[in-house]
Enzyme design. Sequence first.
Site, PDB file in Angstrom:
ATOM      1  N   HIS A  78     -30.228 -20.437  92.423  1.00 42.45           N
ATOM      2  CA  HIS A  78     -30.302 -20.100  93.844  1.00 42.45           C
ATOM      3  C   HIS A  78     -29.526 -21.086  94.697  1.00 42.45           C
ATOM      4  O   HIS A  78     -29.383 -22.260  94.336  1.00 42.45           O
ATOM      5  CB  HIS A  78     -31.762 -20.090  94.319  1.00 42.45           C
ATOM      6  CG  HIS A  78     -32.568 -18.956  93.779  1.00 42.45           C
ATOM      7  ND1 HIS A  78     -32.457 -17.665  94.244  1.00 42.45           N
ATOM      8  CD2 HIS A  78     -33.505 -18.931  92.793  1.00 42.45           C
ATOM      9  CE1 HIS A  78     -33.292 -16.897  93.578  1.00 42.45           C
ATOM     10  NE2 HIS A  78     -33.936 -17.633  92.695  1.00 42.45           N
TER      11      HIS A  78
ATOM     12  N   HIS B  65     -39.124 -17.593  92.591  1.00 34.64           N
ATOM     13  CA  HIS B  65     -39.882 -18.744  92.098  1.00 34.64           C
ATOM     14  C   HIS B  65     -40.430 -19.562  93.269  1.00 34.64           C
ATOM     15  O   HIS B  65     -41.576 -20.016  93.242  1.00 34.64           O
ATOM     16  CB  HIS B  65     -38.999 -19.633  91.213  1.00 34.64           C
ATOM     17  CG  HIS B  65     -38.933 -19.211  89.784  1.00 34.64           C
ATOM     18  ND1 HIS B  65     -38.433 -17.997  89.398  1.00 34.64           N
ATOM     19  CD2 HIS B  65     -39.305 -19.864  88.636  1.00 34.64           C
ATOM     20  CE1 HIS B  65     -38.482 -17.902  88.072  1.00 34.64           C
ATOM     21  NE2 HIS B  65     -39.020 -19.020  87.594  1.00 34.64           N
TER      22      HIS B  65
END
Length: 338
Positions: free
Chosen positions: A234, A180
């Site tokens: 993440h 992303h």
Amino acid sequence: MFGRQSANGGGRGPQFPSIPRRRMELTRSYAPDWILVIVITGCFYFLDSIHGYWREFSLTEPSIQHTFTEKERVPNWMLGVLALVLPAVLMPVINAMTIRSWWDWHNSWLGLLLSLSLTAVLTQTVKVTVGRPRPDLIARCQPKQGSQDTSPYGLVTASICTQTDMSKLKDGFRSFWSGHSSLSFAGLGFLSWYLAGKLRVFDRKGHTFKSFLAIAPLTGAMLVAISRTMDYRHHWHDVLVGSTVGLLLSFFAYHQYYPSLASSYSHSPFSPRIYPDELRIHRHAPSSVPLIGGYMDHTPDVEGGSGYDHEREGPVPPVTVPRDAGSEPVPLHHIGQQ
């Protein structure tokens, strides 16, 4: 638009490419580029389907014990809109408000796709080979009851997991680096470079408002990246590296089709790469009108002009081509698109 004319006005000189022929030459020259970025994008989906490497992990590691977020703040479809659709829509609008060039439209879309495809494939390649656990791995894994770290090193493998959704578990080992983050900076970063060029932000005159406009897309990319840590998808290292890679690749892709942002001609795309071959005919055509526009980083072999000089930056000098009576000068980056 291009006719024949002799050196003395009465004979017949070299014939220049017609507009349809010019379009065909441009298509043949740039079709492989479009095909390649599509193929590279297909490689991304292929890499996403493979198993990849899964690292060992510790059940007592706090950094991978976070909750699994069912509803992401920026789901995949929204990432596609922000990184691809939004820049692809805004750049033609900016084009229409500034230089109004079909060639710039072509270069902006091709550059955007190059940035995204390179970033996507590189990101996915690293993800499947590194196999780093996400912060929510243990929640995805659902270890067997009574599972403990093995001795003497205190690590276990995915064999202790009871998760039946293999795609969910497989995705749990793809933390590094953040896709992303890299893709948002690849798409919105390209838009930011494009804006900076069109607004001539670095013309050494200082523009506060223009600077804010140019940096706005990067702010959006930054928020997308931060959301990945908020959703526990993440670690911060993944986001930092992914963002850096995406921004660097967008910078690389942008400068395949546009000059330096510090250039006085940063608002113009590079000229078509088939341009020099046609200029070579110019030496045999003394009766002519100017061919206006364009920006090259190479020197055509013509009389009366040296093109772009790396030591002395400048635009393509006025170049002349034969024409029929009544025809108008054609901007270089518009040839073949009228």
